[in-house]
Each structure stands twice: as structure tokens, then as C-alpha cells.
Write a protein that holds these residues in place. Structure first.
Motif, mmCIF file in Angstrom:
data_model
loop_
_atom_site.group_PDB
_atom_site.id
_atom_site.type_symbol
_atom_site.label_atom_id
_atom_site.label_comp_id
_atom_site.label_asym_id
_atom_site.label_seq_id
_atom_site.Cartn_x
_atom_site.Cartn_y
_atom_site.Cartn_z
ATOM 1 N N THR A 102 0.845 -1.206 0.000
ATOM 2 C CA THR A 102 0.000 0.000 0.000
ATOM 3 C C THR A 102 0.878 1.252 0.000
ATOM 4 O O THR A 102 0.481 2.284 -0.535
ATOM 5 C CB THR A 102 -0.943 0.008 1.220
ATOM 6 O OG1 THR A 102 -0.172 -0.181 2.411
ATOM 7 C CG2 THR A 102 -1.994 -1.079 1.123
ATOM 8 N N GLY A 128 4.716 -6.684 1.151
ATOM 9 C CA GLY A 128 4.651 -5.787 2.322
ATOM 10 C C GLY A 128 6.053 -5.604 2.874
ATOM 11 O O GLY A 128 6.812 -6.568 2.970
ATOM 12 N N ARG A 129 6.413 -4.373 3.195
ATOM 13 C CA ARG A 129 7.801 -4.179 3.647
ATOM 14 C C ARG A 129 7.895 -3.458 4.988
ATOM 15 O O ARG A 129 7.020 -2.696 5.375
ATOM 16 C CB ARG A 129 8.629 -3.460 2.588
ATOM 17 C CG ARG A 129 8.101 -2.113 2.190
ATOM 18 C CD ARG A 129 9.052 -1.468 1.177
ATOM 19 N NE ARG A 129 8.582 -0.134 0.867
ATOM 20 C CZ ARG A 129 7.771 0.159 -0.131
ATOM 21 N NH1 ARG A 129 7.346 -0.811 -0.931
ATOM 22 N NH2 ARG A 129 7.386 1.407 -0.339
ATOM 23 N N ARG A 131 11.176 -1.785 7.735
ATOM 24 C CA ARG A 131 12.307 -0.884 7.578
ATOM 25 C C ARG A 131 13.504 -1.645 7.002
ATOM 26 O O ARG A 131 13.583 -2.857 7.133
ATOM 27 C CB ARG A 131 12.684 -0.283 8.936
ATOM 28 C CG ARG A 131 11.592 0.625 9.495
ATOM 29 C CD ARG A 131 11.907 1.036 10.901
ATOM 30 N NE ARG A 131 12.132 -0.118 11.751
ATOM 31 C CZ ARG A 131 12.852 -0.086 12.874
ATOM 32 N NH1 ARG A 131 13.429 1.015 13.250
ATOM 33 N NH2 ARG A 131 12.992 -1.178 13.604
ATOM 34 N N PHE A 137 5.143 -9.563 6.795
ATOM 35 C CA PHE A 137 4.253 -10.663 6.432
ATOM 36 C C PHE A 137 2.810 -10.148 6.436
ATOM 37 O O PHE A 137 2.303 -9.696 7.464
ATOM 38 C CB PHE A 137 4.460 -11.771 7.473
ATOM 39 C CG PHE A 137 3.592 -12.982 7.319
ATOM 40 C CD1 PHE A 137 3.623 -13.757 6.165
ATOM 41 C CD2 PHE A 137 2.745 -13.367 8.352
ATOM 42 C CE1 PHE A 137 2.829 -14.882 6.042
ATOM 43 C CE2 PHE A 137 1.946 -14.492 8.231
ATOM 44 C CZ PHE A 137 1.991 -15.245 7.079
ATOM 45 N N ASN A 188 8.863 1.861 16.492
ATOM 46 C CA ASN A 188 7.736 1.768 15.550
ATOM 47 C C ASN A 188 6.912 0.489 15.658
ATOM 48 O O ASN A 188 6.215 0.131 14.718
ATOM 49 C CB ASN A 188 8.274 1.858 14.112
ATOM 50 C CG ASN A 188 9.122 0.651 13.765
ATOM 51 O OD1 ASN A 188 9.827 0.129 14.611
ATOM 52 N ND2 ASN A 188 9.024 0.184 12.550
ATOM 53 N N LYS A 196 4.704 -8.835 18.941
ATOM 54 C CA LYS A 196 4.423 -7.727 18.009
ATOM 55 C C LYS A 196 3.125 -7.976 17.255
ATOM 56 O O LYS A 196 2.972 -9.007 16.607
ATOM 57 C CB LYS A 196 5.608 -7.610 17.031
ATOM 58 C CG LYS A 196 5.442 -6.561 15.948
ATOM 59 C CD LYS A 196 6.783 -6.303 15.262
ATOM 60 C CE LYS A 196 6.634 -5.523 13.985
ATOM 61 N NZ LYS A 196 7.917 -5.188 13.355
ATOM 62 N N LEU A 201 5.719 1.913 9.261
ATOM 63 C CA LEU A 201 6.816 2.330 8.383
ATOM 64 C C LEU A 201 6.459 3.672 7.757
ATOM 65 O O LEU A 201 5.492 3.761 7.014
ATOM 66 C CB LEU A 201 7.003 1.281 7.267
ATOM 67 C CG LEU A 201 7.974 1.641 6.148
ATOM 68 C CD1 LEU A 201 9.407 1.628 6.648
ATOM 69 C CD2 LEU A 201 7.829 0.672 4.980
ATOM 70 N N ILE A 220 0.875 1.377 8.046
ATOM 71 C CA ILE A 220 0.579 0.687 9.304
ATOM 72 C C ILE A 220 0.098 -0.726 8.975
ATOM 73 O O ILE A 220 -0.836 -0.901 8.194
ATOM 74 C CB ILE A 220 -0.545 1.434 10.073
ATOM 75 C CG1 ILE A 220 -0.116 2.867 10.401
ATOM 76 C CG2 ILE A 220 -0.952 0.681 11.336
ATOM 77 C CD1 ILE A 220 -1.239 3.738 10.960
ATOM 78 N N GLY A 221 0.740 -1.711 9.561
ATOM 79 C CA GLY A 221 0.301 -3.102 9.339
ATOM 80 C C GLY A 221 -0.093 -3.725 10.666
ATOM 81 O O GLY A 221 0.729 -3.782 11.588
ATOM 82 N N ALA A 239 5.715 -12.703 16.689
ATOM 83 C CA ALA A 239 4.493 -12.084 16.167
ATOM 84 C C ALA A 239 3.234 -12.694 16.776
ATOM 85 O O ALA A 239 3.203 -13.869 17.131
ATOM 86 C CB ALA A 239 4.451 -12.252 14.652
#
Ligand code: BT5
Length: 336
Positions: A102, A128-129, A131, A137, A188, A196, A201, A220-221, A239
Motif C-alpha cells: 500500500t 509488504g515491507r 524498515r 508478512f 515503531n 508484536k 513504516l 501501518i500493518g 508475532a
């Protein structure tokens, strides 16, 4: 707010309009001819839009002589679904079933002069990335992957404040919606129960002449539901998700997205307010803890002491000196 929400400069999207009518009368039948009349299109066009919505996963029932009805247990992210809960002005929300990232889509929109506050959301990201080129994921149907376009009057050195506004906003929105305590791991990440659940990012385009920011893309993910095939091995221990898929939380992701936006915009409008720093510190996972500072040179042990007005982490090193970190990687050290 009008029935249609569309991107500036584009034709109003009929599918969004049909969805708005179905959502406004959730659970009630509405006939194809009534929708056609209200949206000024043919019944055939309505039928095509309904077909498209069904293909996207909306549970729409058609009954002869009565019309169409949207099932209330839909748990799909949609612009109309989000607008219902918004209390701030958002000029456009685009929702994709799947996309690479996105942040990438929104960067293109930023270059095309889309206004501040434009939002792009995806239900799945194939690239999806995080930093420094890391992967975030982002599997289908379980998360909320959202980017917001900002055009702030900030110096380059203040870009970090955007991330901190978002961190506080996400933590508050999570608590409001789930009752689960959410903490911020500098700088972040959002953690629930030591795992998490969200990463943030912020990518900015800088104006070198004025040392300011042209625009920033805030990504934001959030892991909302547990992924169908579990988290990959590499992140299984770190996660977590907010809810189990079986928990049927009506409209959860739409509500969460709206509340993140509502809260973020409030902090963003007062980005230099001390209250932001206080809230950020109050939720900090690191303060007072023994940490490892990870860098190319290796790992150094330290104690996290404070976060200053520039959102730098003040740490006490083992040799007794103090340092201020403005970015980088830290992890909590388990003390035995
Ligand atoms: C982040 O980076 O956590 C920032 C993530 C931002 C994602 C959003 S989604 C919308 C927008 N579009 C994008 O393409 N990105 C943004 P970082 O602090 O570098 O953390 C990355 C690390 O978190 C990885 O190396 C993994 O260890 C871990 N990780 C990856 N996916 C995760 C997930 N879904 N949940 C929790 N941890 C994850």
C-alpha cells in the motif's frame, strides 16, 4: 458525507455506491430498481456491480421480488464500512483485495498530487515491507494494511514524530476495540503481551532545498486475526494477532481502521504537543528495562532510561556513559 466516496478526479465508483446503499440498510432488502434510480444508472449496471461485490466475498442475498440484502456477518474491509465510523475528514479511501504494498501505491498517488489524508488499504500484500528492506508478512483476510498520505509542514528532523503519532493512535485504537493492553516498542512497533501485533513504516520524500518534507507515506500493518496457516517460522516467536478467526467481531477491521485514523489525525494536528510524548512514554515497553542495542558493529548491553522530546531513546551503557539513539534496533534482554 455523500453516498459515493471516490478518488478525486475519477468517475464515482458504482460498486462503492451500491455497497453504501446495502450497508446503510444492513439486513434490509433493497430492490435493484430502487438502487438504479438512486444511483442514476440502469438495473443491469446494478446487477453487474452486485456480481462484482459477490466475487470479492461480500455475502449478498438476492430474493425474487424483494431485492438484495447484505448479510450482517460480513467481515470485509470497505471504504463505506470505514466511513461509517470516521469522525475526521478523509478525502478518499481505496481498498484493494490484494496489492504489492500500500505504501508503493500511495507513493504513486502522492506524485499525482492526491490530497493529504488519502488512504490506501489492502487485505493482502504480496510485497509488504518493513524498515531497511525487511519483509512485513501480510497474508490475505487476516490483517489490516493501511497507508496514509501526509503533507506535513515539518523539518526533516521531525519526520519521526509522524511514526510516534501513529504508534500512540494504534495502541489506543487497539485498546478501545479489544480491551487488550497495547505497548509501544521504540520506535515503531506495537506489542500486546510481549509480542508484536503491528509495525509502522513512514517513508518520506524530502525537499532538499528547504530541508523540509514534500510528503510522507505512513504505513501501518496490524495483525488482526491469526493467519490461517500460522505465522512463518522466522517470526512465530515474536508475532501475534489481536483476535482468533473464530471470534466473529462484526465489522472489526472497519472499526479499527476508522479509529486509528480518528486518533491519528488528532495527534497529527497537534504534532508538537507534549501530550504525545507523555502518551508515548506511558506506553513504552522499553523504559527501565535491560536492552541489547544491535548494530553492524555488534551487540551492546544497556539500560533504557528515557525518551526525549525528539523521541530519541536515552540509554545507560555498561561503561556508565549515556547515549541518545535516534534510530536503530533494540531488543529487550531477559535478565536471569
Ligand atoms: C515494520 O518494520 O514492522 C514496519 C511494517 C509496516 C507494514 C505496513 S503495512 C502497510 C504498509 N505497506 C507496506 O509495505 N508496509 C507498511 P520493521 O520494524 O523493520 O520490522 C520488520 C520485522 O518484523 C521483520 O523482519 C520480522 O522480524 C517482523 N515481522 C514481519 N512481519 C510481521 C508481522 N506480520 N507481524 C509481526 N512481526 C512481523
Amino acid at each position: 458525507m455523500s453516498g459515493f466516496q471516490s478518488d478525486k478526479g475519477m468517475q464515482p465508483n458504482l460498486k462503492e455506491g451500491v455497497l453504501a446503499l446495502l450497508e446503510n440498510g444492513k439486513g434490509q432488502d433493497i430492490s435493484g430498481s430502487e438502487m438504479a434510480e438512486r444511483l442514476h444508472v440502469s438495473r443491469n449496471a446494478i446487477w453487474k456491480a452486485i456480481k462484482q461485490l459477490k466475487e470479492e466475498g461480500y455475502q449478498i442475498e438476492a430474493a425474487t421480488n424483494r431485492g438484495y440484502c447484505l448479510h450482517s456477518d460480513n467481515n470485509i474491509v470497505s471504504a463505506q464500512g470505514i466511513y461509517k465510523y470516521l469522525t475526521v475528514d478523509i478525502p478518499g479511501i481505496e481498498v484493494h483485495k490484494t496489492t504489492v504494498s500500500t505504501n508503493t501505491i500511495l507513493r504513486e498517488k502522492a506524485e499525482e498530487n492526491s490530497p493529504e489524508g488519502t488512504v490506501v488499504i489492502a487485505e493482502e500484500q504480496t510485497g509488504g515491507r518493513g524498515r531497511m528492506g525487511r519483509v512485513f508478512f501480510s497474508p490475505a483476510e487476516t490483517g489490516l494494511y493501511m497507508s496514509i498520505l501526509l503533507r506535513p509542514q515539518l523539518a526533516v528532523s521531525e519526520a519521526l514524530n509522524i511514526t510516534t503519532c501513529a504508534a500512540v493512535a494504534v495502541a489506543e485504537a487497539i485498546e478501545m476495540n479489544t480491551g487488550i493492553e497495547a505497548q509501544i516498542k521504540w520506535v515503531n512497533d506495537i506489542y500486546c503481551g510481549n509480542k508484536k501485533v503491528c509495525g509502522i513504516l513512514t517513508e518520506a520524500s524530502f525537499d532538499m532545498e528547504n530541508m523540509g518534507i514534500n510528503y510522507a507515506i505512513l504505513g501501518i500493518g496490524i495483525n488482526v486475526f491469526q493467519p490461517r496457516n500460522a505465522f512463518p517460522d522466522e517470526i512465530r516467536d515474536v508475532a501475534d494477532a489481536l483476535l482468533n478467526k473464530e471470534d466473529n467481531h462484526e465489522d472489526f477491521r472497519n472499526r479499527l481502521a476508522a479509529q486509528v485514523l480518528n486518533r491519528f489525525m488528532k495527534y497529527y494536528d497537534n504534532i508538537n504537543d507534549r501530550k504525545l510524548l507523555e502518551e508515548y512514554k506511558r506506553r513504552s515497553l522499553l523504559l527501565g528495562r535491560e536492552i541489547n542495542i544491535l548494530s553492524k558493529e555488534g551487540t551492546q548491553k544497556a539500560t533504557a532510561l528515557d525518551i526525549d522530546e525528539q523521541f530519541r531513546l536515552k540509554v545507560l551503557m555498561q561503561d556508565g556513559t549515556t547515549k541518545f539513539l535516534s534510530s536503530g534496533e533494540v531488543s529487550v534482554r531477559s535478565v536471569t
